[in-house]
Design a protein around this motif. Structure first.
Motif, mmCIF file in Angstrom:
data_model
loop_
_atom_site.group_PDB
_atom_site.id
_atom_site.type_symbol
_atom_site.label_atom_id
_atom_site.label_comp_id
_atom_site.label_asym_id
_atom_site.label_seq_id
_atom_site.Cartn_x
_atom_site.Cartn_y
_atom_site.Cartn_z
ATOM 1 N N HIS A 87 0.829 -1.207 0.000
ATOM 2 C CA HIS A 87 0.000 0.000 0.000
ATOM 3 C C HIS A 87 0.865 1.259 0.000
ATOM 4 O O HIS A 87 0.565 2.220 -0.715
ATOM 5 N N VAL A 88 1.921 1.252 0.798
ATOM 6 C CA VAL A 88 2.806 2.417 0.860
ATOM 7 C C VAL A 88 3.513 2.613 -0.473
ATOM 8 O O VAL A 88 3.579 3.732 -0.999
ATOM 9 N N ARG A 89 4.038 1.514 -1.031
ATOM 10 C CA ARG A 89 4.737 1.597 -2.310
ATOM 11 C C ARG A 89 3.833 2.162 -3.402
ATOM 12 O O ARG A 89 4.243 2.988 -4.215
ATOM 13 N N ARG A 91 1.264 4.003 -2.864
ATOM 14 C CA ARG A 91 0.664 5.241 -2.353
ATOM 15 C C ARG A 91 -0.860 5.162 -2.323
ATOM 16 O O ARG A 91 -1.554 6.112 -2.707
ATOM 17 N N VAL A 92 -1.356 4.020 -1.855
ATOM 18 C CA VAL A 92 -2.799 3.814 -1.725
ATOM 19 C C VAL A 92 -3.147 4.001 -0.250
ATOM 20 O O VAL A 92 -3.071 3.073 0.550
ATOM 21 N N TRP A 93 -3.495 5.222 0.108
ATOM 22 C CA TRP A 93 -3.752 5.554 1.510
ATOM 23 C C TRP A 93 -5.215 5.323 1.884
ATOM 24 O O TRP A 93 -5.530 5.144 3.054
ATOM 25 N N ILE A 96 -5.451 1.737 3.361
ATOM 26 C CA ILE A 96 -4.326 1.201 4.135
ATOM 27 C C ILE A 96 -4.748 0.785 5.544
ATOM 28 O O ILE A 96 -4.091 -0.054 6.171
#
Length: 116
Positions: A87-89, A91-93, A96
């Protein structure tokens, strides 16, 4: 049996069994989230089996096979660290919170199992 251990482990088992079933059924929210973080649909069944195996291992740990419960908890923690990283990679906030919640449950279940 410790009430906290029982409660947290049961919640972790149910949560992982539920999301594994949703993965196998290719629920629309699962497909959307997987696409957002770059996981192709063909990868969902193996990932679901890992979650189901973790849930089964935790259940067996709850029933007295302590080393298996600890191994399953460790596997789930590693799995959800990877999910949070995906999720961080990507950028799916927006979604998350879900892998973070599953990670927190797995960490709590593992910590309580190891403390017994």
């Amino acid at each position: 049996m410790n009430l906290a251990f029982l409660t947290v482990t049961c919640a972790t088992v149910l949560a992982n069994a539920g999301i594994a079933a949703a993965d196998l059924a290719k629920a629309p929210f699962v497909l959307a989230n997987a696409a957002a973080v770059g996981v192709p649909p063909r990868r969902l069944p193996p990932l679901a089996l890992l979650k189901a195996a973790g849930a089964a291992g935790l259940l067996l740990g709850l029933l007295g096979v302590r080393p298996l419960g600890i191994a399953a908890g460790t596997g789930l923690v590693l799995f959800y660290v990877g999910a949070v990283a995906a999720h961080v990679r990507a950028r799916v906030w927006r979604t998350i919170a879900f892998p973070v919640l599953f990670l927190a449950l797995a960490v709590a279940a593992l910590a309580l199992a190891a403390a017994r």
